[in-house]
Scaffold this motif. Structure first.
Motif, mmCIF file in Angstrom:
data_model
loop_
_atom_site.group_PDB
_atom_site.id
_atom_site.type_symbol
_atom_site.label_atom_id
_atom_site.label_comp_id
_atom_site.label_asym_id
_atom_site.label_seq_id
_atom_site.Cartn_x
_atom_site.Cartn_y
_atom_site.Cartn_z
ATOM 1 N N TRP A 155 0.823 -1.214 0.000
ATOM 2 C CA TRP A 155 0.000 0.000 0.000
ATOM 3 C C TRP A 155 0.855 1.260 0.000
ATOM 4 N N SER A 215 -14.628 0.359 -7.705
ATOM 5 C CA SER A 215 -13.700 1.418 -7.333
ATOM 6 C C SER A 215 -14.527 2.670 -7.124
ATOM 7 N N ARG A 255 -14.699 -4.576 -2.389
ATOM 8 C CA ARG A 255 -14.262 -5.889 -2.864
ATOM 9 C C ARG A 255 -15.421 -6.845 -3.081
ATOM 10 N N CYS A 297 -15.778 -6.009 -6.805
ATOM 11 C CA CYS A 297 -14.582 -6.045 -7.650
ATOM 12 C C CYS A 297 -14.489 -7.397 -8.357
ATOM 13 N N ARG A 355 -2.052 0.742 -6.852
ATOM 14 C CA ARG A 355 -2.943 -0.375 -6.549
ATOM 15 C C ARG A 355 -2.256 -1.727 -6.695
ATOM 16 N N ARG A 365 -9.712 -9.613 3.004
ATOM 17 C CA ARG A 365 -8.847 -9.650 1.818
ATOM 18 C C ARG A 365 -9.037 -10.989 1.140
ATOM 19 N N CYS A 401 -8.983 -9.647 -6.049
ATOM 20 C CA CYS A 401 -9.437 -8.267 -5.874
ATOM 21 C C CYS A 401 -8.259 -7.308 -5.892
ATOM 22 N N GLU A 421 -6.659 -3.753 -4.460
ATOM 23 C CA GLU A 421 -6.751 -2.975 -3.221
ATOM 24 C C GLU A 421 -5.662 -1.924 -3.194
ATOM 25 N N ASN A 465 -6.292 2.887 2.023
ATOM 26 C CA ASN A 465 -7.618 3.470 2.255
ATOM 27 C C ASN A 465 -7.593 4.414 3.455
#
Lengths: 157, 265
Positions: free
Chosen positions: B106, B144, B156, B159, B174, B190, B194, B196, B199
């Motif tokens: 991330w 999204s 998700r 997604c 991403r 998770r 997907c 991610e 956030n």
């Protein structure tokens, strides 16, 4: 003509029988609430039991959208709340994954042959500091006493 | 200085004292009535959200690259722990190089070098939480999306893992989850297939906490290079910092109005 009438009659009887059987079966249906889970110590789930049996998937589905898009984490229809309350710990106090075939979610889904994929992504045991917070929020929303202690099977009887 | 010539006999001061006590009682009551709502309000902010987020706030980060230290990975490590990214397992068949490429991250520590001057800048790069996010524009399922409070996220549940958003993102922010995952944290679900990205520790937002994992870690490491806050609140520390120091968006030319700003680049 007579043959058609007989056939229709048979179908009707069959349908009636299926309905009766369902009602009878439902009446003495096995309860899947596990001994040793917090849920076993509570009178009912967040909604009456018959509502939960039929509609839990819809409740969770609405809740998921409110949580992901609106950030609402205080609803009583929370998956973290389900897991926290229905989880059962073994004798060594190790929580058992709730989607396993002999645990709360897994058992019923196996019986009804409904695919259960929440736990492909969601934690099947309460895990991490956030778990505590999330489940606490769910208990608060219901107004239930969170101090209800779950006992591993066989400890109290 | 206090006057020491007060009557020493307590009975002397009886009526006046009781009057003062009564007054103090009333004053305390009024103070409590005025202050208590504030106190209650404060404790409520620690409770989970019960109302949907609104656009009254817009969350953002300000990163002072002058304070971001070469070789420090406190923010990245804290993010990994906070969001369960450290629970990913390398598939046995994958080489380490391949895995480093493929695993979900991330925050990336990026190093910029000015070829003319040789000046090196370190910066943590995460989802920039654009006001006009290209990932949201291209997503075919609406997975999204941008929350009302400015956080760009992936739902998700919807997604389908097509990865258009990964192509559209100018920041390479991403990640894609290639393999089935186990041992997820309750707060960060998770699953395989997907996309991610950062956030802004959305679970912390929803429980009313006032920082993110990376901000906390950076402060603990003694650098204080990252500031988190509400970009719409003129009184917030991030706005005060932004008013004081020059800051830029990365790829300003795209006019995305990012929620993450950098100073010193």
């Amino acid at each position: 003509m007579a043959k058609a009438a007989v056939r229709a009659g048979l179908v009707a009887v069959g349908l009636a029988w299926v309905l009766v059987a369902q009602v009878v079966l439902a009446a003495d249906a096995k309860t899947y609430v596990l001994e040793g889970s917090k849920a076993a110590a509570l009178e009912s789930c967040v909604e009456p039991t018959d509502v939960m049996r039929r509609k839990h998937m819809e409740l969770i589905k609405h809740q998921r959208d409110e949580t992901v898009h609106g950030g609402i984490r205080s609803s009583k229809h929370s998956l973290a709340g389900c897991v926290e309350c229905h989880i059962r710990s073994d004798a060594d106090h190790v929580p058992q994954p709730i989607h396993r075939k002999d645990e709360f979610c897994g058992a019923c889904h196996a019986f009804t042959a409904v695919n259960l994929n929440c736990f492909d992504c969601h934690a099947s045991v309460p895990k991490g500091p956030g778990a505590e917070q999330a489940s606490h929020a769910a208990f608060q929303a219901v107004g239930a006493d969170r101090s209800v202690q779950a006992r591993p099977d066989g400890e109290d009887h | 200085m206090k006057d020491h010539h007060e009557p020493t006999d307590p009975t002397d001061a009886g009526p006046a004292d009781s009057g003062r006590r009564a007054f103090m009682g009333v004053a305390a009551g009024i103070t409590a009535a005025v202050v208590a709502p504030g106190v209650v309000l404060h404790s409520v902010t620690a409770a989970p959200r019960s109302e949907a987020v609104t656009s009254d706030v817009r969350w953002g980060l300000l990163i002072d690259t002058a304070k971001c230290v070469d070789g420090c990975s406190a923010c990245v490590d804290a993010c990994d722990r906070e969001n369960g990214l450290n629970l990913q397992n390398k598939p046995a068949s994958a080489s380490q190089e391949h895995w480093d490429d493929q695993k979900a991250v991330w925050i990336r520590k990026v190093q910029l070098q000015d070829n003319q001057t040789g000046r090196v800048t370190n910066l943590p790069l995460m989802c920039q939480h654009c006001e006009h996010p290209p990932c949201v524009d291209v997503c075919p399922t609406g997975a999204s999306f941008k929350r009302a409070d400015g956080i760009v996220m992936v739902d998700r549940h919807t997604c389908i893992g097509c990865r258009y958003c990964m192509m559209a993102c100018p920041y390479k922010a991403r990640s894609f989850i290639h393999k089935a995952v186990e041992d997820q944290l309750t707060r960060v679900p998770r699953g395989k297939g997907c996309v991610e990205s950062c956030n802004l520790c959305v679970h912390r937002r929803d429980f009313g906490e006032d920082s993110t994992a990376c901000v906390d870690a950076c402060r603990e490491a003694g650098h204080e290079a990252i500031v988190f806050g509400d970009l719409k609140d003129p009184e917030s520390s991030i706005r005060k910092h932004l008013a004081e120091m020059a800051s830029r968006q990365i790829r300003e030319d795209l006019s995305l109005n990012t929620g993450v700003r950098y100073s010193g680049i």
